[in-house]
Design a protein around this motif. Structure first.
Motif, mmCIF file in Angstrom:
data_model
loop_
_atom_site.group_PDB
_atom_site.id
_atom_site.type_symbol
_atom_site.label_atom_id
_atom_site.label_comp_id
_atom_site.label_asym_id
_atom_site.label_seq_id
_atom_site.Cartn_x
_atom_site.Cartn_y
_atom_site.Cartn_z
ATOM 1 N N TRP A 127 -2.208 4.414 -3.734
ATOM 2 C CA TRP A 127 -2.685 3.218 -4.420
ATOM 3 C C TRP A 127 -2.695 2.031 -3.459
ATOM 4 C CZ3 TRP A 127 1.773 5.888 -5.732
ATOM 5 C CH2 TRP A 127 1.684 6.787 -6.803
ATOM 6 N N PRO A 128 -3.524 1.043 -3.717
ATOM 7 C CA PRO A 128 -3.490 -0.168 -2.892
ATOM 8 C C PRO A 128 -2.164 -0.912 -2.996
ATOM 9 C CG PRO A 128 -5.533 -0.043 -4.138
ATOM 10 C CD PRO A 128 -4.632 1.017 -4.696
ATOM 11 N N HIS A 129 -1.463 -0.749 -4.127
ATOM 12 C CA HIS A 129 -0.185 -1.449 -4.302
ATOM 13 C C HIS A 129 0.744 -0.564 -5.130
ATOM 14 C CE1 HIS A 129 2.371 -5.034 -4.257
ATOM 15 N NE2 HIS A 129 2.679 -4.734 -5.501
ATOM 16 N N THR B 68 -1.481 4.093 4.691
ATOM 17 C CA THR B 68 -2.171 3.359 5.754
ATOM 18 C C THR B 68 -3.656 3.237 5.447
ATOM 19 O OG1 THR B 68 -0.561 4.147 7.376
ATOM 20 C CG2 THR B 68 -2.627 3.289 8.232
ATOM 21 N N HIS C 242 -5.037 3.111 2.470
ATOM 22 C CA HIS C 242 -5.188 2.086 1.439
ATOM 23 C C HIS C 242 -4.977 0.687 2.015
ATOM 24 C CE1 HIS C 242 -6.015 4.253 -2.246
ATOM 25 N NE2 HIS C 242 -5.151 5.183 -1.874
ATOM 26 N N GLN C 243 -4.076 0.570 2.975
ATOM 27 C CA GLN C 243 -3.882 -0.721 3.634
ATOM 28 C C GLN C 243 -5.169 -1.168 4.328
ATOM 29 O OE1 GLN C 243 -1.274 -0.885 7.162
ATOM 30 N NE2 GLN C 243 -0.165 -2.533 6.132
ATOM 31 N N ALA C 244 -5.891 -0.218 4.881
ATOM 32 C CA ALA C 244 -7.150 -0.510 5.565
ATOM 33 C C ALA C 244 -8.333 -0.504 4.602
ATOM 34 C CB ALA C 244 -7.384 0.506 6.683
ATOM 35 N N LYS C 245 -8.041 -0.367 3.303
ATOM 36 C CA LYS C 245 -9.072 -0.345 2.267
ATOM 37 C C LYS C 245 -10.044 0.819 2.464
ATOM 38 C CE LYS C 245 -8.769 -5.368 1.623
ATOM 39 N NZ LYS C 245 -7.747 -5.203 0.593
ATOM 40 N N LYS C 246 -9.493 1.968 2.853
ATOM 41 C CA LYS C 246 -10.274 3.179 3.016
ATOM 42 C C LYS C 246 -9.742 4.256 2.079
ATOM 43 C CE LYS C 246 -11.187 2.355 7.939
ATOM 44 N NZ LYS C 246 -11.018 2.911 9.316
ATOM 45 N N ALA C 247 -10.594 5.237 1.776
ATOM 46 C CA ALA C 247 -10.154 6.358 0.950
ATOM 47 C C ALA C 247 -9.308 7.299 1.789
ATOM 48 C CB ALA C 247 -11.356 7.098 0.388
ATOM 49 N N GLU D 76 -8.168 5.032 -6.709
ATOM 50 C CA GLU D 76 -7.792 3.653 -6.445
ATOM 51 C C GLU D 76 -6.935 3.067 -7.549
ATOM 52 O OE1 GLU D 76 -8.401 1.739 -3.780
ATOM 53 O OE2 GLU D 76 -9.289 3.413 -2.715
ATOM 54 N N PRO E 49 0.845 -1.194 0.000
ATOM 55 C CA PRO E 49 0.000 0.000 0.000
ATOM 56 C C PRO E 49 0.886 1.251 0.000
ATOM 57 C CG PRO E 49 -0.782 -1.606 1.598
ATOM 58 C CD PRO E 49 0.535 -2.101 1.116
#
Length: 340
Positions: free
Chosen positions: A34-36, A139, A141-146, A168, A17
């Protein structure tokens, strides 16, 4: 007068992330990620978005505070050569982070700008603020939040690649680079935070290899046959550990040292990882030249580097054992002996 902003990137795992941010003040900053992604992607995206976010102020030069020598060298030293070679590196391989670099190249047209290298995690207020926001974005993105995108730059139209970057998808000693290009935009100019522009050249002893891009390029979990690219990565990482700016950054040194790292010093003393980190925290490092003597693959995930280090204090013969785990090279063992 010059707009002053810090730009920084963050990646949890590198790659992992990732986030980026630029910061002028509490009312003027922007972040995304980005997520990755990689740390280098974040660093580049922060610079790109800063240029795009200030494109409506073509008469206001930018002074960019950056703790990434990779980014500074990419924009001010390497990019012209890459373009001449069709965006290829000196070894003929494609340049990594190509799309970001091309967008930065386009964003530079008609702009006046300077880069100033600052030591990361050293208490520089603007750098710390940008770092905090980049890490917060990673962090999130790691938690899948905006992530919190921030207020942006007053009067800016947040669109194009800058908008994509937030969605994203994928006490300081400084050295300064000055770059400028002719040409102007027809957009209305509007000043913000300003200081006089600076024009000192970036010293050659701070040149860094295309380090994290090289790590991206070498994506295989291990080499099943001797792989020259992987061995070059190890040599580049060793050079990074010798860089005074890196040695003063305990977070980066901690990333490069294996959890079980140990060193046998010239006196025969054994140093643990924690002892080395504490020692480097108090060290005043000098520039060290690395002369590779040999580098070889020991097994599928281990490389042995032997080299001569040359510094004002003298020369030494050194050996380093690097291990690759989870796609990352880390120094497992080091030994050095002063040379007669």
């Amino acid at each position: 007068m010059t707009i002053v902003a810090a730009a920084d990137g963050s990646a949890l795992g590198n790659p992992g992330p990732a986030g980026w941010a630029w910061y002028v003040d509490d009312d003027c900053w922007r972040a995304g990620g980005w997520p990755h992604g990689t740390n280098n992607m974040g660093e580049l995206m922060a610079v790109l978005d800063l240029f795009n976010s200030t494109a409506h102020l073509p008469d206001e030069p930018l002074h960019i505070l950056c703790d990434s020598q990779y980014v500074i060298n990419s924009v001010t030293k390497w990019m012209p050569g890459w373009k001449r070679k069709g965006w290829k590196k000196s070894d003929g391989k494609p340049v990594l982070n190509l799309e970001l670099l091309k967008e930065i190249d386009a964003a530079l047209v008609g702009r006046k700008y300077t880069f100033e290298w600052v030591k990361g995690h050293a208490g520089h207020a603007l750098n710390e603020a940008a770092d905090d926001r980049a890490r917060d974005a990673a962090t999130a993105h790691q938690a899948k939040k905006a992530p919190n995108a921030g207020p942006g730059f007053p009067g800016a139209l947040q669109a194009g690649s800058s908008q994509t970057g937030s969605a994203e998808s994928p006490a300081t000693t400084s050295s300064i680079v000055t770059q400028s290009e002719s040409g102007r935009s027809s957009a209305a100019a509007r000043p913000h935070s300003v200081v006089p522009a600076q024009t000192t050249l970036f010293p050659n002893d701070l040149e860094q290899p295309d380090l994290f891009s090289m790590l991206e390029d070498e994506a295989d979990p291990a080499f099943s046959a001797p792989n020259q690219d992987a061995l070059e990565i190890v040599a580049a990482l060793e050079r990074e550990l010798l860089d005074p700016g890196v040695r003063a950054d305990p977070l980066r040194v901690g990333e490069l040292l294996h959890p079980d790292f140990e060193e046998i010093g010239a006196s025969g003393r054994r140093w643990t990882r924690q002892e080395v980190l504490e020692m480097l925290n108090e060290e005043e490092s000098a520039t060290v030249e690395l002369q590779v003597l040999s580098i070889s693959q020991v097994d599928t995930s281990t490389a042995l580097l032997s080299y001569r280090s040359v510094s004002p204090a003298g020369s030494a013969l050194r050996s380093s054992l690097w291990q690759r785990e989870d796609g990352q090279w880390r120094l497992r063992f080091h030994q050095g002996t002063p040379e007669n």
